[in-house]
Design an enzyme around this catalytic site. Structure first.
Site, PDB file in Angstrom:
ATOM      1  N   GLU A 239      39.383  29.294  34.101  1.00 57.76           N
ATOM      2  CA  GLU A 239      38.401  29.968  33.233  1.00 57.76           C
ATOM      3  C   GLU A 239      37.214  29.051  32.920  1.00 57.76           C
ATOM      4  O   GLU A 239      36.051  29.477  32.987  1.00 57.76           O
ATOM      5  CB  GLU A 239      39.056  30.457  31.938  1.00 57.76           C
ATOM      6  CG  GLU A 239      40.188  31.473  32.138  1.00 57.76           C
ATOM      7  CD  GLU A 239      39.817  32.659  33.026  1.00 57.76           C
ATOM      8  OE1 GLU A 239      38.623  32.983  33.148  1.00 57.76           O
ATOM      9  OE2 GLU A 239      40.738  33.242  33.628  1.00 57.76           O
ATOM     10  N   HIS A 321      39.351  38.945  43.202  1.00 57.01           N
ATOM     11  CA  HIS A 321      40.417  37.934  43.288  1.00 57.01           C
ATOM     12  C   HIS A 321      41.004  37.869  44.694  1.00 57.01           C
ATOM     13  O   HIS A 321      41.337  36.803  45.190  1.00 57.01           O
ATOM     14  CB  HIS A 321      41.518  38.220  42.254  1.00 57.01           C
ATOM     15  CG  HIS A 321      41.027  38.100  40.844  1.00 57.01           C
ATOM     16  ND1 HIS A 321      40.500  39.167  40.160  1.00 57.01           N
ATOM     17  CD2 HIS A 321      40.938  37.033  40.021  1.00 57.01           C
ATOM     18  CE1 HIS A 321      40.126  38.769  38.953  1.00 57.01           C
ATOM     19  NE2 HIS A 321      40.376  37.473  38.850  1.00 57.01           N
TER      20      HIS A 321
HETATM   21 ZN    ZN Z   1      38.436  34.220  37.282  1.00 60.63          ZN
END
Ligand code: ZN
Ligand code: CA
Ligand code: CA
Length: 335
Positions: A239, A321
């Site tokens: 993150e 992703h």
């Molecule tokens: Zn991410």
């Protein structure tokens, strides 16, 4: 004043003497209490014991009582040592000018994390008042997502190892962020997430099977079953990896590349931390087991999670992703 000649006197509530302890059995023995070294010279020496040093208050002449008695200038300086914040009291011999002794005031807290064992974390505070504010980076804090309140405590011991406990979640996340801070500094020569020492707060308690960075915060959610906060190294450093990417020229990377860029920061931080419980690897989320099927991505072989190992014409239109596969695979081969 004599430093190192403390007495402890214990009384009852009426002031009656119960016991005494003397830390120093040797008598103070000094020929003279007149220094031959100038105060300014001693201050300069003291400041030189840290990098980017500045003085914290005046210097005073003391007797430093250890195995022998020494006349010394006591000076406290603030700066960094090996990249870590330091507030150091320095004793300089008031005749020879030698540094006799130092005492560090910046302390690392101890946390019982859920995913990385017992860890040291650079919290802030002293005495009976501590907070999860990074002593090396004041904008890096860990907060309860309910109310965005930074965790505080009366001692510098945090968490209980239970992954469903928010303070424990903060031990994991705060530790991960500090490892990333050190990795960025040591391996990449970068100061903080934004390149100028700045970060955003971590907030543990997101009501979602997810974690995210949004430019103002990092939110940490929970596992699909069991409500365990997912602040492992690879998740948190991923993150903040978005945060690093966000502060590069041109801003955050485009859809097909943003997740692999973040995964590389996660993996690099895991290898930097070299933690004995969360061993370094090229998988994402193996500690937290987000949805109960182990890692959510395999950088060394993305196809194990159904993602592409190599680039194809469908990569640019893949889910973000899943599109990380070729980039993650490339990073693994490179690393
Ligand atoms: Zn991410
Ligand atoms: Ca690991
Ligand atoms: Ca990992």
């Amino acid at each position: 004043p004599v430093v190192g000649g403390d007495f402890v006197v214990v009384t009852d509530s009426a002031g009656r003497l119960l016991t005494t302890t003397v830390a120093q059995g040797r008598p103070v023995a000094l020929a003279s209490v007149t220094p031959t070294l100038a105060r300014s010279t001693a201050r300069h020496t003291a400041r030189g014991t840290v990098q980017h040093g500045r003085y914290d208050g005046a210097s005073r002449l003391v007797v430093l009582q250890r195995n022998a008695s020494r006349l010394a200038w006591e000076t406290t300086v603030v700066g960094t040592r090996a990249g870590e914040a330091s507030r150091l009291t320095v004793y300089v011999d008031a005749h020879s000018g030698r540094v006799l002794s130092t005492r560090e005031h910046v302390m690392e807290g101890t946390g019982s994390s859920a995913w990385a064992g017992t860890v040291s974390i650079p919290t802030s505070g002293s005495g009976t008042s501590y907070s999860m504010t990074n002593a090396n980076a004041s904008t890096l804090k860990c907060q309860n997502a309910s109310g965005n309140v930074t965790f505080t405590g009366t001692d510098d011991s945090w968490g209980n190892g239970d992954a469903t406990n928010r303070e424990t979640g903060c031990v994991d996340a705060f530790y991960a962020a500090e490892q990333e801070r050190q990795m960025l500094s040591t391996w990449l020569g970068r100061s903080g997430m934004d390149g100028s020492g700045g970060w955003v707060p971590i907030r543990v308690g997101l009501n979602d099977v997810n974690a995210y960075y949004d430019g103002t915060q990092v939110q940490i959610g929970h596992t699909q079953t069991g409500g365990k906060w997912i602040g492992s190294i690879d998740v948190v450093a991923h993150e903040f990896g978005h945060g690093v990417d966000d502060h590069t020229p041109g801003g955050i990377s485009g859809a097909g590349t943003q997740e692999f860029v973040a995964d590389t920061f996660g993996a690099a931080t895991e290898w930097y931390a070299n933690n004995g419980t969360d061993r370094p690897d090229y998988t994402v989320g193996e500690q937290v087991n987000l949805v109960g099927s182990g890692p959510i991505r395999y950088m060394y072989n993305p196809s194990l999670a159904g993602d592409a190992n190599c680039y194809s014409s469908s990569t640019p239109t893949s889910e973000v992703h899943s599109a990380a596969g070729p980039g993650n695979h490339w990073f693994y081969l490179l690393a």
